[in-house]
Enzyme design. Sequence first.
Site, PDB file in Angstrom:
ATOM      1  N   LYS A  31       0.837  -1.206   0.000  1.00 29.49           N
ATOM      2  CA  LYS A  31       0.000   0.000   0.000  1.00 29.49           C
ATOM      3  C   LYS A  31       0.871   1.255   0.000  1.00 29.49           C
ATOM      4  O   LYS A  31       0.613   2.213  -0.726  1.00 29.49           O
ATOM      5  CB  LYS A  31      -0.944  -0.016   1.209  1.00 29.49           C
ATOM      6  N   GLN A  51      -4.227  -1.649   9.821  1.00 28.39           N
ATOM      7  CA  GLN A  51      -4.201  -2.931   9.123  1.00 28.39           C
ATOM      8  C   GLN A  51      -4.784  -4.040  10.001  1.00 28.39           C
ATOM      9  O   GLN A  51      -4.394  -4.207  11.149  1.00 28.39           O
ATOM     10  CB  GLN A  51      -2.751  -3.270   8.727  1.00 28.39           C
ATOM     11  N   ASP A  88     -10.516   3.061   4.541  1.00 28.25           N
ATOM     12  CA  ASP A  88     -10.790   1.620   4.385  1.00 28.25           C
ATOM     13  C   ASP A  88     -12.290   1.380   4.229  1.00 28.25           C
ATOM     14  O   ASP A  88     -12.709   0.310   3.789  1.00 28.25           O
ATOM     15  CB  ASP A  88     -10.284   0.838   5.614  1.00 28.25           C
TER      16      ASP A  88
END
Length: 302
Positions: free
Chosen positions: A58, A102, A125
């Site tokens: 990412k 994460q 997200d």
Amino acid sequence: MPATATYQLLDGRACSDALKQRIAQEAAEVLAKRGRAPHLAAVLVGDDGASRTYVEAKVKACEAVGFRSSLIRLPASTTQQELIKQVQALNADADLDGFIVQLPLPDHLDADAVTLAIDPAKDVDGFHPVSLGNMVLGHDGFLPATPSGIVELLRHYGIATNGKHCVVVGRSNIVGTPMSILMSRNSDPGNCTVTLAHSRTRDLAAVTREADILIVAAGKPGLIGAAMVKQGAVVVDVGIHRVDDPSRKSGFRLLGDVRFEEVAPKCAWITPVPGGVGPMTIASLLLNTLKAASDVTRKLVN
Ligand code: NAD
């Protein structure tokens, strides 16, 4: 009659490369307008190998499109309170457009509470209840990265979805459930009749064989074999599993939830693993970050 191998690949790398070119152009515009490139931060707790790989991918993707990125590594011993404090600091950081924590987190941490602490304006997200609520209602907001990446992939390849029967296998909050909602929305891609199958579904094969579009996010390597797929189906494999492979330099290879070799010959279209859904998830995260930065820019300009 034996199936003929006429399938085409839903190539997530090619599609995400095309998207990233557009994102890079728009990132340059954001930079020109406000003097700051879009900025994404990622929080990684502990040192799980797969999570580290995803986060590093990412960060690398951010650099490739001209974003700024920050990687915040916290030890596996981080307490819930320390992590929430970190989230609050990122919420308050005016230099930052969006951030992710994460998942999965180490067992002693409560992922739901952490997600809830994220400012919905920075929830790139798309996991916060406000983001999920906006998605269900069809309002503007951040869409969860993996399902929205799959929608983009279907759009890119012009896959007809209107009126089709889409079966989604898996009902997680981050993949299966939002996927089922996006595919049933009155939009294109969308307008499917959707069946959401899960671990308690009776006779899964009978259900998946009905699918014109089969999206599998069960987290079970090789769950779907040829006998479970309709001839001519579109198959999207979300699963990613590392299996040991001493013949590879990395020591492992990646497998999906779908047995590609036997299923692909029955398909019209199918995603490879790797190179299917994974790159699209990252491209969607970049799109959400760009959206966060652009929304801020619009507020500055108006
Ligand atoms: P999860 O474990 O949270 O959910 C799995 C779901 O599958 C559950 O709802 C369960 O009911 C269902 N399920 C499990 N076994 C089943 C069975 N035998 N039959 C029918 N349904 C069954 O998983 P998740 O977070 O949704 O992830 C699913 C997979 O996708 C994992 O392999 C994960 O690594 C992968 N993933 C990939 C990406 C990507 O970018 N490519 C992103 C997220 C997740």
